[in-house]
Scaffold this motif. Sequence first.
Motif, mmCIF file in Angstrom:
data_model
loop_
_atom_site.group_PDB
_atom_site.id
_atom_site.type_symbol
_atom_site.label_atom_id
_atom_site.label_comp_id
_atom_site.label_asym_id
_atom_site.label_seq_id
_atom_site.Cartn_x
_atom_site.Cartn_y
_atom_site.Cartn_z
ATOM 1 N N LYS A 152 0.822 -1.210 0.000
ATOM 2 C CA LYS A 152 0.000 0.000 0.000
ATOM 3 C C LYS A 152 0.861 1.268 0.000
ATOM 4 C CE LYS A 152 -4.296 -1.798 1.952
ATOM 5 N NZ LYS A 152 -5.350 -1.613 2.981
ATOM 6 N N GLY A 153 2.141 1.089 -0.281
ATOM 7 C CA GLY A 153 3.037 2.240 -0.387
ATOM 8 C C GLY A 153 3.506 2.780 0.944
ATOM 9 N N ARG A 154 3.350 2.015 1.997
ATOM 10 C CA ARG A 154 3.714 2.496 3.327
ATOM 11 C C ARG A 154 5.144 2.103 3.687
ATOM 12 N NH1 ARG A 154 -2.148 0.365 5.309
ATOM 13 N NH2 ARG A 154 -3.338 2.098 4.439
ATOM 14 N N THR A 155 5.880 3.055 4.188
ATOM 15 C CA THR A 155 7.267 2.845 4.572
ATOM 16 C C THR A 155 7.350 2.517 6.069
ATOM 17 O OG1 THR A 155 7.682 5.123 5.236
ATOM 18 C CG2 THR A 155 7.920 4.607 2.875
ATOM 19 N N PRO A 156 8.516 2.095 6.542
ATOM 20 C CA PRO A 156 8.687 1.910 7.986
ATOM 21 C C PRO A 156 8.383 3.176 8.784
ATOM 22 C CG PRO A 156 10.447 0.803 6.815
ATOM 23 C CD PRO A 156 9.672 1.580 5.788
ATOM 24 N N ILE A 157 8.560 4.340 8.168
ATOM 25 C CA ILE A 157 8.265 5.601 8.854
ATOM 26 C C ILE A 157 6.770 5.701 9.170
ATOM 27 C CG2 ILE A 157 8.296 8.126 8.612
ATOM 28 C CD1 ILE A 157 10.784 7.781 6.828
ATOM 29 N N HIS A 158 5.913 5.237 8.246
ATOM 30 C CA HIS A 158 4.471 5.211 8.509
ATOM 31 C C HIS A 158 4.163 4.335 9.730
ATOM 32 C CE1 HIS A 158 4.377 6.495 4.242
ATOM 33 N NE2 HIS A 158 3.217 7.048 4.544
ATOM 34 N N PHE A 159 4.815 3.175 9.788
ATOM 35 C CA PHE A 159 4.548 2.232 10.876
ATOM 36 C C PHE A 159 5.031 2.773 12.216
ATOM 37 C CE2 PHE A 159 3.892 -0.374 7.253
ATOM 38 C CZ PHE A 159 3.097 -1.439 7.641
ATOM 39 N N ALA A 160 6.207 3.375 12.224
ATOM 40 C CA ALA A 160 6.730 3.957 13.466
ATOM 41 C C ALA A 160 5.827 5.085 13.958
ATOM 42 C CB ALA A 160 8.148 4.468 13.237
ATOM 43 N N SER A 161 5.275 5.860 13.010
ATOM 44 C CA SER A 161 4.370 6.957 13.363
ATOM 45 C C SER A 161 3.081 6.428 13.975
ATOM 46 C CB SER A 161 4.041 7.786 12.113
ATOM 47 O OG SER A 161 5.205 8.378 11.582
ATOM 48 N N ALA A 162 2.536 5.367 13.363
ATOM 49 C CA ALA A 162 1.282 4.794 13.860
ATOM 50 C C ALA A 162 1.451 4.188 15.251
ATOM 51 C CB ALA A 162 0.789 3.720 12.889
ATOM 52 N N CYS A 163 2.651 3.680 15.544
ATOM 53 C CA CYS A 163 2.897 3.035 16.830
ATOM 54 C C CYS A 163 3.396 4.006 17.900
ATOM 55 C CB CYS A 163 3.914 1.911 16.666
ATOM 56 S SG CYS A 163 3.334 0.541 15.648
ATOM 57 N N GLY A 164 3.795 5.210 17.461
ATOM 58 C CA GLY A 164 4.259 6.203 18.418
ATOM 59 C C GLY A 164 5.650 5.945 18.970
ATOM 60 N N HIS A 165 6.477 5.220 18.202
ATOM 61 C CA HIS A 165 7.851 4.949 18.645
ATOM 62 C C HIS A 165 8.744 6.134 18.252
ATOM 63 C CE1 HIS A 165 6.625 1.030 19.825
ATOM 64 N NE2 HIS A 165 6.479 0.554 18.603
ATOM 65 N N LEU A 166 8.895 7.069 19.160
ATOM 66 C CA LEU A 166 9.523 8.352 18.857
ATOM 67 C C LEU A 166 10.994 8.221 18.451
ATOM 68 C CD1 LEU A 166 9.163 11.378 18.688
ATOM 69 C CD2 LEU A 166 9.686 11.516 21.150
ATOM 70 N N GLU A 167 11.787 7.481 19.232
ATOM 71 C CA GLU A 167 13.216 7.363 18.923
ATOM 72 C C GLU A 167 13.432 6.632 17.594
ATOM 73 O OE1 GLU A 167 15.708 8.916 20.332
ATOM 74 O OE2 GLU A 167 14.165 9.860 21.566
ATOM 75 N N SER B 173 0.384 10.628 4.714
ATOM 76 C CA SER B 173 1.753 10.786 5.190
ATOM 77 C C SER B 173 1.883 10.145 6.570
ATOM 78 C CB SER B 173 2.093 12.275 5.289
ATOM 79 O OG SER B 173 1.360 12.852 6.369
ATOM 80 N N PRO B 174 3.113 10.000 7.073
ATOM 81 C CA PRO B 174 3.286 9.503 8.439
ATOM 82 C C PRO B 174 2.545 10.348 9.471
ATOM 83 C CG PRO B 174 5.359 9.386 7.268
ATOM 84 C CD PRO B 174 4.393 10.118 6.368
ATOM 85 N N MET B 175 2.393 11.648 9.198
ATOM 86 C CA MET B 175 1.673 12.522 10.130
ATOM 87 C C MET B 175 0.203 12.099 10.256
ATOM 88 S SD MET B 175 1.631 16.693 10.224
ATOM 89 C CE MET B 175 3.423 16.709 10.210
ATOM 90 N N HIS B 176 -0.387 11.677 9.126
ATOM 91 C CA HIS B 176 -1.760 11.184 9.178
ATOM 92 C C HIS B 176 -1.842 9.961 10.096
ATOM 93 C CE1 HIS B 176 -2.112 13.391 5.250
ATOM 94 N NE2 HIS B 176 -3.309 13.655 5.730
ATOM 95 N N TRP B 177 -0.890 9.046 9.911
ATOM 96 C CA TRP B 177 -0.937 7.812 10.682
ATOM 97 C C TRP B 177 -0.613 8.030 12.151
ATOM 98 C CZ3 TRP B 177 -3.650 3.997 9.163
ATOM 99 C CH2 TRP B 177 -3.817 3.755 7.806
ATOM 100 N N SER C 261 8.564 12.500 -0.548
ATOM 101 C CA SER C 261 7.471 13.058 0.264
ATOM 102 C C SER C 261 6.916 12.046 1.268
ATOM 103 C CB SER C 261 6.340 13.532 -0.648
ATOM 104 O OG SER C 261 5.837 12.455 -1.419
ATOM 105 N N VAL C 262 7.307 10.791 1.156
ATOM 106 C CA VAL C 262 6.880 9.714 2.066
ATOM 107 C C VAL C 262 5.361 9.686 2.207
ATOM 108 C CG1 VAL C 262 7.488 8.494 4.192
ATOM 109 C CG2 VAL C 262 8.993 10.271 3.349
ATOM 110 N N VAL C 263 4.676 9.694 1.101
ATOM 111 C CA VAL C 263 3.214 9.567 1.084
ATOM 112 C C VAL C 263 2.876 8.189 0.530
ATOM 113 C CG1 VAL C 263 1.089 10.441 0.054
ATOM 114 C CG2 VAL C 263 2.860 12.033 0.790
ATOM 115 N N ASP C 264 1.934 7.492 1.189
ATOM 116 C CA ASP C 264 1.591 6.153 0.706
ATOM 117 C C ASP C 264 0.666 6.246 -0.516
ATOM 118 O OD1 ASP C 264 -1.055 6.547 1.573
ATOM 119 O OD2 ASP C 264 -0.764 5.479 3.443
#
Length: 238
Positions: free
Chosen positions: A182-197, A222-226, A214-217
């Motif tokens: 679905k075009g999602r990067t690891p950055i999307h997943f980290a954003s959705a899980c709230g893993h800040l570091e 974007s990761p900000m959405h997630w 632009s890291v948009v799926d």
Amino acid sequence: MSFNCLEDVESTIPVSPLHLAAYNGHCEALKTLAETLVNLDVRDHKGRTALYLATERGSTECVEVLTSHGASALVKERKRKWTPLHAAAANGNTDSLHLLIDSGERADITDVMDVHGQTPLMLAIMNGHVDCVHLLLEKGSTADAADKRGRTALHRGAVTGCEDCLAALLDHDAFVLCRDFKGRTPIHFASACGHLEVLRTLLQAALSTDPLDSVVDYSGFSPMHWASYSGEELLGWG
């Protein structure tokens, strides 16, 4: 009379002496059987070999006996299509995993896949077994291998939040902007899980990789959405 040493096997289902010895960690009995039997890769009703059971149980001595006598590390059980390598990685049995890899059956033995396209590296990451992760990468496991949904070990590291696992992957040049189905990067997943570091680490790596991405799926998120969403849809591995 019921005789059931495997606990999950009904007494009416035949179980080989080889399986019983491996399951219960009786290495000397296993050695005697291994020296006598022609086929060490006989499977039980779930498709598991004695080597699979020994690995799953964490009996490194039994694993050594079986591999030294030619038992295959690549025979898959029926349901998940896991090999003993998958079992070792998922359970964090590093010593057993080392023995299995060194059995030398195939040059790409560390990249064997299960029914979902998961490699042992992916399972080690999902379960936070850092030693297994380092071993697999050192032994040639492909850092950017993708499962049937296009998700890599790095996607999984972003979900679990294991910083050591993530660092190991990045040290082996894992591609931080890899995209799943679905075009999602690891950055999307980290954003959705709230893993800040983890998110900070991934963003820094992404900027050095491609500062213009632009890291948009594929849905335009974007990761900000997630980061502001519950993430249940994103994190469903299916």
